[in-house]
Design an enzyme around this catalytic site. Structure first.
Site, mmCIF file in Angstrom:
data_model
loop_
_atom_site.group_PDB
_atom_site.id
_atom_site.type_symbol
_atom_site.label_atom_id
_atom_site.label_comp_id
_atom_site.label_asym_id
_atom_site.label_seq_id
_atom_site.Cartn_x
_atom_site.Cartn_y
_atom_site.Cartn_z
ATOM 1 N N ALA A 1 29.142 -84.240 33.149
ATOM 2 C CA ALA A 1 30.132 -85.251 33.530
ATOM 3 C C ALA A 1 31.206 -85.354 32.454
ATOM 4 O O ALA A 1 31.245 -84.555 31.520
ATOM 5 C CB ALA A 1 29.447 -86.587 33.742
ATOM 6 N N ASN A 2 32.102 -86.318 32.589
ATOM 7 C CA ASN A 2 33.114 -86.567 31.564
ATOM 8 C C ASN A 2 33.315 -88.086 31.430
ATOM 9 O O ASN A 2 32.695 -88.857 32.137
ATOM 10 C CB ASN A 2 34.423 -85.845 31.916
ATOM 11 C CG ASN A 2 35.006 -86.325 33.219
ATOM 12 O OD1 ASN A 2 35.395 -87.472 33.346
ATOM 13 N ND2 ASN A 2 35.029 -85.449 34.231
ATOM 14 N N ARG A 3 34.201 -88.481 30.526
ATOM 15 C CA ARG A 3 34.316 -89.896 30.151
ATOM 16 C C ARG A 3 35.264 -90.716 31.018
ATOM 17 O O ARG A 3 35.593 -91.841 30.668
ATOM 18 C CB ARG A 3 34.786 -90.001 28.693
ATOM 19 C CG ARG A 3 33.816 -89.400 27.721
ATOM 20 C CD ARG A 3 34.253 -89.650 26.289
ATOM 21 N NE ARG A 3 33.471 -88.861 25.363
ATOM 22 C CZ ARG A 3 32.247 -89.177 24.968
ATOM 23 N NH1 ARG A 3 31.673 -90.293 25.403
ATOM 24 N NH2 ARG A 3 31.599 -88.389 24.127
#
Ligand code: C5P
Length: 222
Positions: A29-31
């Site tokens: 995932a990412n932020r």
């Protein structure tokens, strides 16, 4: 009616990250928080648009007055977006994972004592913005975002062309800016007309200004 310049317009917005499974319990995932994309969906709805928000996994609530479709992966997001065509405008704000795991495991991957961890094989995800920007049913106005940590303008200009967008909203998401996950944003709007730099403001303010701009563009393009 007055104050509803987007009445009768259908707009699709993407927001949030995507989650790309490694196995049934793990993902890449990412932020991205979804704050900017959700604020844009909300601002467009306030101007009267019929908005479908395609959201990756986020912890913030669905915006009011918007039809929200929840997805996890880039492939699911692409299918949900394409199902909205034809429509008047597309605003692709999601931080779509560039890669997914090739052949994600059906069962939880177990660690094997004494064995090296299995390497993850990645494969490229579809580019949703590029697909929409070059689609036979391309919306009249297509907005992309560019989250960069360096060469913000040059990368933004390249993206405008490559993705077939009318505008790229570029921002610097270097950790020191606090933009990713934060409440404020400082953006540059890159279009064929040149670059407009907006001052630092809240993500809601960016959303309101962008929604007004979209209303103007849709009004002038018939
Ligand atoms: O190439 P990059 O990921 O920086 O491009 C960002 C823009 O493209 C954003 O508008 C993002 O929502 C969109 N995008 C997309 N599908 C991808 C990658 C990016 O729609 N697979």
């Amino acid at each position: 009616p007055q104050g509803q310049p987007l009445a009768g317009k259908r707009i699709v917005v993407t927001s949030g990250p995507t989650h790309e499974p490694i196995d049934p319990v793990r993902y890449i995932a990412n932020r991205s928080s979804g704050k900017q994309g959700h604020a844009i969906a909300s601002a467009l709805a306030k101007l009267g648009a019929e908005v479908t928000l395609v959201s990756g996994p986020v912890t913030i609530p669905d915006p009011k007055g918007v039809s929200t479709v929840h997805v996890e992966t880039a492939e699911e997001m692409k299918a949900a977006v394409l199902s909205q065509l034809p429509c008047d405008a597309a605003v692709m704000v999601a931080a779509v994972a560039d890669w997914r795991v090739a052949g994600a495991a059906d069962q939880k991957i177990k660690k094997q004592p004494g064995e090296a961890p299995a390497p993850l094989q990645l494969t490229e995800n579809p580019d949703i913005l590029k697909t929409v920007g070059h689609h036979a049913e391309r919306p009249r106005f297509v907005v992309g975002f560019a989250a960069e940590t360096q060469n913000v303008e040059a990368n933004g200009r390249r993206k405008l062309e490559a993705k077939g967008a009318d505008i790229i909203v570029a921002n610097d998401v270097s950790p020191a800016t606090g933009i990713m996950g934060g409440d404020r944003n400082r953006v540059k709007l890159i279009s064929a007309d040149g670059i407009a730099e907006w001052p630092d403001m809240t993500k809601e303010e960016v959303a309101e200004r962008l929604a007004c701009l979209i209303a103007e563009k849709l009004a002038s393009s018939g």
